[in-house]
Design a protein around this motif. Structure first.
Motif, mmCIF file in Angstrom:
data_model
loop_
_atom_site.group_PDB
_atom_site.id
_atom_site.type_symbol
_atom_site.label_atom_id
_atom_site.label_comp_id
_atom_site.label_asym_id
_atom_site.label_seq_id
_atom_site.Cartn_x
_atom_site.Cartn_y
_atom_site.Cartn_z
ATOM 1 N N ALA A 152 0.839 -1.201 0.000
ATOM 2 C CA ALA A 152 0.000 0.000 0.000
ATOM 3 C C ALA A 152 0.868 1.243 0.000
ATOM 4 N N LEU A 153 1.964 1.213 0.782
ATOM 5 C CA LEU A 153 2.859 2.360 0.828
ATOM 6 C C LEU A 153 3.517 2.574 -0.522
ATOM 7 N N ALA A 154 3.955 1.475 -1.164
ATOM 8 C CA ALA A 154 4.611 1.583 -2.465
ATOM 9 C C ALA A 154 3.661 2.154 -3.511
ATOM 10 N N GLN A 155 2.362 1.781 -3.400
ATOM 11 C CA GLN A 155 1.398 2.292 -4.352
ATOM 12 C C GLN A 155 1.084 3.755 -4.095
ATOM 13 N N LYS A 156 1.157 4.167 -2.838
ATOM 14 C CA LYS A 156 0.857 5.546 -2.472
ATOM 15 C C LYS A 156 1.954 6.493 -2.939
ATOM 16 N N ILE A 157 3.219 6.084 -2.759
ATOM 17 C CA ILE A 157 4.339 6.929 -3.147
ATOM 18 C C ILE A 157 4.363 7.097 -4.655
ATOM 19 N N GLN A 158 4.495 8.327 -5.111
ATOM 20 C CA GLN A 158 4.477 8.619 -6.533
ATOM 21 C C GLN A 158 5.859 8.997 -7.038
ATOM 22 N N ARG A 159 5.934 9.200 -8.333
ATOM 23 C CA ARG A 159 7.176 9.571 -8.996
ATOM 24 C C ARG A 159 6.853 10.762 -9.907
ATOM 25 N N ARG A 208 30.137 33.257 14.804
ATOM 26 C CA ARG A 208 29.059 33.116 13.835
ATOM 27 C C ARG A 208 27.718 33.248 14.517
ATOM 28 N N GLU A 209 26.811 34.004 13.892
ATOM 29 C CA GLU A 209 25.475 34.164 14.432
ATOM 30 C C GLU A 209 24.606 32.971 14.011
ATOM 31 N N GLU A 210 23.437 32.870 14.642
ATOM 32 C CA GLU A 210 22.486 31.839 14.239
ATOM 33 C C GLU A 210 22.071 32.091 12.796
ATOM 34 N N THR A 211 22.023 31.044 12.012
ATOM 35 C CA THR A 211 21.691 31.208 10.599
ATOM 36 C C THR A 211 20.506 30.330 10.218
ATOM 37 N N PHE A 212 19.893 30.688 9.088
ATOM 38 C CA PHE A 212 18.736 29.957 8.595
ATOM 39 C C PHE A 212 18.984 29.556 7.144
ATOM 40 N N GLY A 213 18.600 28.355 6.809
ATOM 41 C CA GLY A 213 18.752 27.883 5.434
ATOM 42 C C GLY A 213 18.904 26.374 5.377
ATOM 43 N N LYS A 214 18.057 25.731 4.572
ATOM 44 C CA LYS A 214 18.135 24.280 4.406
ATOM 45 C C LYS A 214 17.782 23.902 2.980
ATOM 46 N N MET A 215 18.185 22.706 2.609
ATOM 47 C CA MET A 215 17.816 22.169 1.308
ATOM 48 C C MET A 215 17.536 20.681 1.452
ATOM 49 N N ALA A 216 16.410 20.236 0.912
ATOM 50 C CA ALA A 216 16.069 18.809 0.853
ATOM 51 C C ALA A 216 15.923 18.431 -0.613
ATOM 52 N N TYR A 217 16.278 17.187 -0.948
ATOM 53 C CA TYR A 217 16.169 16.775 -2.350
ATOM 54 C C TYR A 217 15.704 15.327 -2.444
ATOM 55 N N TRP A 218 15.038 15.044 -3.550
ATOM 56 C CA TRP A 218 14.514 13.712 -3.861
ATOM 57 C C TRP A 218 15.075 13.290 -5.205
ATOM 58 N N LYS A 219 15.767 12.165 -5.241
ATOM 59 C CA LYS A 219 16.308 11.643 -6.501
ATOM 60 C C LYS A 219 15.546 10.373 -6.885
ATOM 61 N N PHE A 220 15.196 10.286 -8.148
ATOM 62 C CA PHE A 220 14.444 9.133 -8.662
ATOM 63 C C PHE A 220 15.241 8.518 -9.819
ATOM 64 N N ILE A 221 15.749 7.307 -9.591
ATOM 65 C CA ILE A 221 16.554 6.656 -10.619
ATOM 66 C C ILE A 221 15.627 6.042 -11.672
ATOM 67 N N PRO A 222 16.145 5.802 -12.873
ATOM 68 C CA PRO A 222 15.310 5.192 -13.930
ATOM 69 C C PRO A 222 14.809 3.812 -13.512
ATOM 70 N N THR A 223 13.615 3.463 -13.973
ATOM 71 C CA THR A 223 13.047 2.143 -13.734
ATOM 72 C C THR A 223 12.614 1.550 -15.073
ATOM 73 N N LEU A 224 12.130 0.310 -15.042
ATOM 74 C CA LEU A 224 11.651 -0.321 -16.274
ATOM 75 C C LEU A 224 10.459 0.440 -16.849
ATOM 76 N N ALA A 225 9.621 0.961 -15.956
ATOM 77 C CA ALA A 225 8.434 1.686 -16.413
ATOM 78 C C ALA A 225 8.733 3.138 -16.744
ATOM 79 N N GLU A 226 9.658 3.754 -15.992
ATOM 80 C CA GLU A 226 10.009 5.161 -16.188
ATOM 81 C C GLU A 226 11.497 5.261 -16.474
ATOM 82 N N LYS A 227 11.836 5.568 -17.701
ATOM 83 C CA LYS A 227 13.242 5.572 -18.110
ATOM 84 C C LYS A 227 14.010 6.802 -17.651
#
Length: 216
Positions: A18-25, A139-158
């Motif tokens: 169910a989790l695998a079906q929920k997660i999209q690409r 150094r003062e308190e600082t703000f800034g972040k980056m998040a990333y999602w990588k999706f490798i090729p699959t049989l269905a999605e090249k």
């Protein structure tokens, strides 16, 4: 094997399925598939996002910049569309966050996780070693972040895909004033734009408004 153990395994397997079906690409941006013609991308950004479309489009280009409109419940400062041989390859939107940059970043990240699964990585924004307190030299308190999602090729999605969500100053570096944080979101087809991989290593408050999941 005991029946209760088999039942537990079955529950775990069904939950994982169910989790695998929920997660999209990601297959595109705002409903426009990667590889689409420029006219299709501009039409959707104009009609769905309300971005200002240029009256004349050059015959040869690799980037187009638009302004205005909104994305995920936020005003958009700027859109940058990238093309490879006139095929839609990447979209970058910079959001106007009204001083709520980190709150908007966290809400975006939460909704991206809900749709695409856990981030492949998260790190602080690029440091600016010149930013130190004049009084202490520390150094003062600082703000800034980056998040990333990588999706490798699959049989269905090249295609290899990449999503980057960043909260940082206008120069892409950390800031000491949270009100100066701006949020940038990028959707990229790395197969069409291989150089985009470098953006992960060198990427260019009050509660913020809720982010619309359907925009992600």
């Amino acid at each position: 094997m005991p029946l209760h153990f088999l039942a537990a395994l079955l529950t775990l397997a069904l939950g994982s399925t169910a989790l695998a079906q929920k997660i999209q690409r990601p297959t595109g941006f705002l409903g426009v598939a990667f590889g689409s013609a420029p006219a299709d991308v501009l039409r959707v950004l104009g009609s769905r996002a309300g971005a200002t479309i240029p009256e004349e489009i050059p015959t040869t280009f690799d980037k187009l910049e638009l302004t205005g409109g909104n994305f995920a419940g936020q005003e958009a400062l700027k859109w940058t569309l990238e093309f490879a041989d006139r095929k839609f390859a990447a979209a970058t939107v910079i959001l106007k966050t009204e001083g709520n940059g980190m709150a908007v970043y966290r809400e975006l990240q939460k909704n991206l996780v809900a749709k695409y699964g856990p981030a492949s990585g998260e790190k602080r924004a690029e440091r600016d070693d010149a930013r130190k307190s004049a009084n202490t030299g520390r150094r003062e308190e600082t703000f800034g972040k980056m998040a990333y999602w990588k999706f490798i090729p699959t049989l269905a999605e090249k295609g290899a895909r990449l999503i980057i969500c960043e909260a940082a100053g206008a120069d892409g570096k950390e800031v000491t004033d949270e009100s100066k944080v701006q949020v940038t979101l990028q959707y990229i087809d790395e197969t069409l734009l291989p150089s985009a991989a470098r953006r992960v290593t060198h990427p260019g408050s009050k509660t913020g408004p809720a982010v619309k999941r359907e925009d992600l």
